[in-house]
Design a protein around this motif. Structure first.
Motif: not given
Length: 257
Positions: A21-22, A27-32, A51-53, A72-77
């Motif tokens: 995930r990290v 790499r995904i966060r570097a593009r977006w 999830r980070p978005y 179910a996703w996200p957990r707790g929401g």
């Protein structure tokens, strides 16, 4: 064939899954870098990377294929996950700004039909990131992660597939340059492995992270048709009409059109 969604969820709760995930998320966060106010679609099991978005997007939907199952996703929401047929997405045209495809393209039976559906639901100029196992990498040969199941791709294969489905390639990246392992010692040094590997052996990275843009072709009017005059052949027997200028006959024939 898809992996069961419960197995994938369990994997991403393990130390190896958290490391993925990290590293892949970076790499995904570097593009977006940000998706503030945008609408995000995830297809497959993209939830760990979406999830980070959550706090910045206007809307996020985790579309999980029926053959995989749904949780179910996200957990707790408030739930944002839905069960879908990946080649017949239950969304109208031009609804999402960004799409993230993870653990899907390498498992589905018709990758081209899937990409055409994603193309349909993206807005014109919408961006998509596809994460697939690299055919040259070690992670495609290891069953330690979900990336070791399904069909791996070479860079040329995945890029050709995207072009065939009317996507324009905008960026190509790699992730997981460390070897597949559960060793906590190696996992602690994963960021260093990643930095070294991205410089020393990027062609053998475990994953390919490809960004593409929805391409829309504009129709060009054909315009009015114009008739082109052409000479009409005229038969002149040999010896007939002595002194007749043959070229003049041909010009007269053409002027009659």
């Amino acid at each position: 064939m898809y992996l069961d969604v419960q197995h994938q969820r369990t994997f991403y709760d393990l130390p190896l899954g958290r490391m993925l995930r990290v590293l892949v998320g970076a790499r995904i966060r570097a593009r977006w870098p940000e998706l503030t106010g945008r609408r995000l679609l995830g297809v497959g099991y993209a939830a760990p990377y979406m999830r980070p978005y959550l706090e910045e997007v206007e809307r996020s939907v985790a579309a999980m294929p029926a053959a995989q199952g749904v949780v179910a996703w996200p957990r707790g929401g408030r739930n944002s996950a839905t069960l879908v047929e990946e080649t017949d997405l239950p969304f109208p045209d031009h609804v999402f700004d960004n799409a993230l495809i993870v653990h899907c393209l390498d498992h589905c039976g018709d990758a081209e039909a899937l990409l055409r559906e994603v193309w349909r639901v993206l807005v014109p100029g919408g961006r998509m990131i596809v994460v697939v196992a690299n055919r040259r990498g070690l992670w495609a040969r290891s069953e330690l992660s979900p990336f070791g199941y399904g069909r791996p791709f070479s860079r040329g294969q995945i890029e050709g597939l995207l072009r065939a489905c009317q996507f324009r390639l905008t960026a190509s990246d790699e992730a997981l340059c460390l070897p597949p392992t559960r060793s906590r010692l190696l996992l602690r040094g994963a960021p260093a492995w990643e930095r070294i590997g991205r410089r020393a052996w990027p062609a053998f990275a475990g994953l390919l992270v490809i960004e593409a843009e929805k391409q829309v072709f504009r129709g060009v009017p054909a315009g009015e048709k114009r008739l082109i005059k052409a000479l009409r052949p005229m038969f002149v027997p040999e010896g007939a009409a002595p002194g007749l200028n043959r070229s003049r006959v041909i010009r007269r024939a053409g002027s009659g059109l």
